[in-house]
Design an enzyme around this catalytic site. Sequence first.
Site, PDB file in Angstrom:
ATOM      1  CG  HIS A   1      -1.698   1.235   1.422  1.00 50.67           C
ATOM      2  ND1 HIS A   1      -2.787   1.543   0.637  1.00 50.67           N
ATOM      3  CD2 HIS A   1      -1.552   2.280   2.280  1.00 50.67           C
ATOM      4  CE1 HIS A   1      -3.278   2.713   1.022  1.00 50.67           C
ATOM      5  NE2 HIS A   1      -2.538   3.182   2.002  1.00 50.67           N
TER       6      HIS A   1
ATOM      7  NE  ARG B   1      -8.492   9.252  -0.350  1.00 53.03           N
ATOM      8  CZ  ARG B   1      -8.215  10.027   0.685  1.00 53.03           C
ATOM      9  NH1 ARG B   1      -8.989  11.040   0.963  1.00 53.03           N
ATOM     10  NH2 ARG B   1      -7.145   9.811   1.427  1.00 53.03           N
TER      11      ARG B   1
ATOM     12  NE  ARG C   1      -9.607  13.496   4.067  1.00 52.49           N
ATOM     13  CZ  ARG C   1      -9.375  14.049   2.896  1.00 52.49           C
ATOM     14  NH1 ARG C   1     -10.189  14.977   2.413  1.00 52.49           N
ATOM     15  NH2 ARG C   1      -8.322  13.697   2.207  1.00 52.49           N
TER      16      ARG C   1
ATOM     17  CB  CYS D   1     -11.159  27.529  22.059  1.00 50.76           C
ATOM     18  SG  CYS D   1     -12.700  28.176  22.649  1.00 50.76           S
ATOM     19  CD  GLU D   2      -6.054  23.992  17.871  1.00 53.54           C
ATOM     20  OE1 GLU D   2      -6.437  23.412  18.906  1.00 53.54           O
ATOM     21  OE2 GLU D   2      -5.174  23.515  17.129  1.00 53.54           O
TER      22      GLU D   2
HETATM   23  N1  LLP Z   1      -4.769  -0.215   3.120  1.00 51.27           N
HETATM   24  C1  LLP Z   1      -3.899   0.237   4.041  1.00 51.27           C
HETATM   25  C2  LLP Z   1      -2.895  -0.671   4.567  1.00 51.27           C
HETATM   26  C3  LLP Z   1      -3.963   1.574   4.486  1.00 51.27           C
HETATM   27  O1  LLP Z   1      -3.096   2.008   5.386  1.00 51.27           O
HETATM   28  C4  LLP Z   1      -4.960   2.432   3.979  1.00 51.27           C
HETATM   29  C5  LLP Z   1      -5.067   3.822   4.416  1.00 51.27           C
HETATM   30  C6  LLP Z   1      -5.846   1.890   3.011  1.00 51.27           C
HETATM   31  C7  LLP Z   1      -5.718   0.576   2.596  1.00 51.27           C
HETATM   32  C8  LLP Z   1      -6.939   2.712   2.409  1.00 51.27           C
HETATM   33  O2  LLP Z   1      -6.453   3.786   1.717  1.00 51.27           O
HETATM   34  P1  LLP Z   1      -7.439   4.604   0.753  1.00 51.27           P
HETATM   35  O3  LLP Z   1      -7.945   3.672  -0.286  1.00 51.27           O
HETATM   36  O4  LLP Z   1      -8.531   5.109   1.609  1.00 51.27           O
HETATM   37  O5  LLP Z   1      -6.609   5.701   0.209  1.00 51.27           O
HETATM   38  N2  LLP Z   1      -6.780  10.146   6.889  1.00 51.27           N
HETATM   39  C9  LLP Z   1      -6.273  10.297   5.542  1.00 51.27           C
HETATM   40  C10 LLP Z   1      -6.080   8.957   4.874  1.00 51.27           C
HETATM   41  C11 LLP Z   1      -5.184   8.017   5.644  1.00 51.27           C
HETATM   42  C12 LLP Z   1      -5.163   6.617   5.059  1.00 51.27           C
HETATM   43  C13 LLP Z   1      -4.457   5.642   5.908  1.00 51.27           C
HETATM   44  N3  LLP Z   1      -4.370   4.334   5.346  1.00 51.27           N
HETATM   45  C14 LLP Z   1      -7.195  11.228   4.753  1.00 51.27           C
HETATM   46  O6  LLP Z   1      -8.154  11.734   5.318  1.00 51.27           O
HETATM   47  O7  LLP Z   1      -6.940  11.505   3.586  1.00 51.27           O
END
Ligand code: LLP
Length: 415
Positions: free
Chosen positions: A183, A263, A299, A337-338
């Site tokens: 990943h 996502r 985000r 408050c930030e």
């Molecule tokens: N597989 C693994 C091992 C991961 O660590 C992640 C995401 C995914 C799959 C899924 O990734 P995606 O398809 O959602 O891109 N909080 C951040 C995203 C952090 C993702 C962490 N790991 C944001 O809001 O953009």
Amino acid sequence: MTIFNPDTLREIAQQYGTPLWVYDAPTIRQKIELLRDFDVIRYAQKASSNIHILRLMREAGVMVDAVSAGEIERSLAAGYSNQDNPESIVFTADVIDREALALVIQHNIPVNIGSLDMLHRIAEVDSHHPVWLRVNPGFGHGHSDKTNTGGPNSKHGISLEDLPEVVALLQQYGLDLIGIHMHIGSGSDFAHLSLACQAMVEIVKLANVDIRAISTGGGLPAPYLKNDVELDTHSFFRLWDEARKDIENHLGHAITLEVEPGRFLVANAGVLVAEIHCLKSTAQHRFVLVDAGFNDLLRPSMYGSYHKIEVLHKAATQQSVNSMHGKREYAVAGPLCESGDVFTQDENGVICHQALDNPRVGDMLVFKDAGGYGAAMSSNYNSRPLAPEVMIDEGQYRLIRKRQTIRDLLSLEMI
Ligand code: LLP
């Protein structure tokens, strides 16, 4: 308001109050269909882990990834069972705490191992446990440095240098190796995701082990900006399918190809609805202040992420009358408050603006494409309770998470 009917959103907000998360189930199902080429779609539930969303995934034949004891419990609560299908839940991490370890053993959940120490931990308890190896291919890419999970700056996965030692230990213990996983980051793009395919072929050859499956990981982008293009999932599949065939030729037998999006499946299916409580101007900015903060949607504050914001006027007729005056630029902020509690900011924390159509106190703002890493990253900062979640399906809406109460928060401290 694209997928959401403004009248329905007004009605839901009236019933459950704001701030509020709303999801559109058909949109999630459409996204799932775009990935059907893959043998296994495994939902990375960290993106949005409400058990009703997990149930929707399960009913659509989607498997699930869990990264904590809590996410395993959620998967089980949503009806996933490795007794029924040994691949239903996979646990992915670089460390495993005692609680998660007990659960993976009890429910026979394959573990996607990201470190040598984790490998020892598993093998000491069950030396024949089914495992994946999560390999860091030496490069990564995400929408932010904070979501890049490959290369020398990443804490994730087994490095190429450690791979021979890990494989030797794995064989020594007799662990049951299912496959290799990679990943490279979250919110990546087609070009970078494609690089991972070739890397996977090389890694399988380097590891010199027999496997039954490979996983592309997640990272599939979702459109946030008007000009963002949808990922061409069929081309994405074709690239990975070629890599799979190379590996099959090398191994002399067929293997399964998994994809692990978070996502992609949910981001465009959810919105955050907040009420406008204040309009104020400084020498630099016209601010709209709402009742949602970065405790709800982190985000923008965390990554400078863009979420398109639209005004949902209190009365359906208000918009058409006032839009004659045109839109003006506003900075949109929350109640915390930030000073960083601003939804319109870039990744350096510089305040930006969005064009809003005549926002007034009492109207609502809709933060779009907030279904992925929205509710899932919420906190209780400033002692603000978690907002409720509502799902719309087959023309009906229903509450899928109640609003947390302040009493809920305090009860943990009544000791
Ligand atoms: N597989 C693994 C091992 C991961 O660590 C992640 C995401 C995914 C799959 C899924 O990734 P995606 O398809 O959602 O891109 N909080 C951040 C995203 C952090 C993702 C962490 N790991 C944001 O809001 O953009």
